[in-house]
Design a protein around this motif. Sequence first.
Motif, PDB file in Angstrom:
ATOM      1  N   LEU A   1     -14.198   3.632   3.963  1.00 40.82           N
ATOM      2  CA  LEU A   1     -13.337   4.568   4.688  1.00 40.82           C
ATOM      3  C   LEU A   1     -13.618   4.529   6.191  1.00 40.82           C
ATOM      4  N   VAL A   2     -14.893   4.555   6.553  1.00 39.80           N
ATOM      5  CA  VAL A   2     -15.264   4.581   7.967  1.00 39.80           C
ATOM      6  C   VAL A   2     -14.828   3.301   8.679  1.00 39.80           C
ATOM      7  N   VAL A   3     -14.924   2.173   7.990  1.00 39.11           N
ATOM      8  CA  VAL A   3     -14.617   0.888   8.622  1.00 39.11           C
ATOM      9  C   VAL A   3     -13.118   0.569   8.580  1.00 39.11           C
ATOM     10  N   CYS A   4     -12.511   0.717   7.406  1.00 34.18           N
ATOM     11  CA  CYS A   4     -11.177   0.167   7.187  1.00 34.18           C
ATOM     12  C   CYS A   4     -10.050   1.035   7.733  1.00 34.18           C
ATOM     13  N   VAL A   5     -10.214   2.344   7.717  1.00 34.66           N
ATOM     14  CA  VAL A   5      -9.128   3.198   8.202  1.00 34.66           C
ATOM     15  C   VAL A   5      -8.892   2.985   9.701  1.00 34.66           C
ATOM     16  N   PRO A   6      -9.912   3.056  10.552  1.00 36.74           N
ATOM     17  CA  PRO A   6      -9.666   2.755  11.970  1.00 36.74           C
ATOM     18  C   PRO A   6      -9.245   1.297  12.208  1.00 36.74           C
ATOM     19  N   LEU A   7      -9.830   0.360  11.437  1.00 32.40           N
ATOM     20  CA  LEU A   7      -9.463  -1.050  11.598  1.00 32.40           C
ATOM     21  C   LEU A   7      -7.993  -1.271  11.289  1.00 32.40           C
ATOM     22  N   ALA A   8      -7.523  -0.686  10.198  1.00 33.34           N
ATOM     23  CA  ALA A   8      -6.110  -0.844   9.835  1.00 33.34           C
ATOM     24  C   ALA A   8      -5.199  -0.192  10.873  1.00 33.34           C
ATOM     25  N   TYR A   9      -5.604   0.971  11.364  1.00 35.99           N
ATOM     26  CA  TYR A   9      -4.804   1.643  12.393  1.00 35.99           C
ATOM     27  C   TYR A   9      -4.721   0.792  13.657  1.00 35.99           C
ATOM     28  N   GLY A  10      -5.847   0.183  14.028  1.00 36.64           N
ATOM     29  CA  GLY A  10      -5.832  -0.682  15.204  1.00 36.64           C
ATOM     30  C   GLY A  10      -4.945  -1.896  15.016  1.00 36.64           C
ATOM     31  N   LEU A  11      -4.935  -2.452  13.799  1.00 42.96           N
ATOM     32  CA  LEU A  11      -4.093  -3.623  13.551  1.00 42.96           C
ATOM     33  C   LEU A  11      -2.610  -3.289  13.665  1.00 42.96           C
ATOM     34  N   THR A  12      -2.242  -2.052  13.290  1.00 46.13           N
ATOM     35  CA  THR A  12      -0.830  -1.678  13.403  1.00 46.13           C
ATOM     36  C   THR A  12      -0.393  -1.547  14.856  1.00 46.13           C
TER      37      THR A  12
END
Length: 280
Positions: A88-99
């Motif tokens: 959760l800590v890694v992937c949620v911000p990472l996915a948001y940044g990719l969008t």
Amino acid sequence: MTGRAKRRLVAVAVHAGLSVWLVISLVPPLMLLAAALNRTALFRGPLDLLLLREATLENFTAAFDRGDFLFFFANSLIISVAAVAITLVVCVPLAYGLTKIGGRVRANVSFAVLAMRFVPYVVLALPMFLLFVNLGLSGSLLGLLLAHLAIHIPFATWMMVGFFDTVPKEIEEAGIVDGCGPWRLFWTVSLPVVRSGVTAMAILVFIISWNEYLFALFLAGADAQPLTVGVTRFLGGLEQGAEYGVIAAYSTLIVAPVILFSLVANRLIVAGMTAGAVKG
């Protein structure tokens, strides 16, 4: 035959087919539970097992006493919960940044993240083992957790990109007009919209970690083995045969929490997957 009668006939046929499929799907778990509740699960017919002609709880007692169930349960719980939290800590911000990245850069980064999913797990087991030996992580809970994260991060990031793509641009633009900075825009505007998707992703990550066997078999030491490896101690060997009743009881105890958890969280999983499938 009228059109209404045809539609009714089709509906009856569909419901009948689904009912038959449901009964067939329930046979394996029912047989597993029946084998766990019978004194001699081997060489007994399905009907004898289901009728519980030799009903007993000895297999469950053996799973706890000789199988150290609570020890393996604690390892599985630690790995699964930690995997969910870190993902959760890694992937949620990472996915948001990719969008927020456009064009070829987003495509390349997204492909690089997702490419990890293309590799069969068995191919990664030996390189990870050698790497963990050199790093001093061989056989530890931390090493097994890192192996799980190698599975979860690409999968979860890919899921969350789809969820964040469903956030209407108008909502974010309104937040920017109201003075939201990048972090506040993510935390107070976009994240609440994809909350069901985050919940669904967390549930799926937990289930995958709980059921994972290959990495646990190759990478976990005696002090870090989860339930999926603990059950193998009852497989026996050349001199002592497998204890099928105890294996069935142990397997029932492994899958029961996941089944209950899935039933409780089923609505959240469906809502999250539906939200990720619709772009609007």
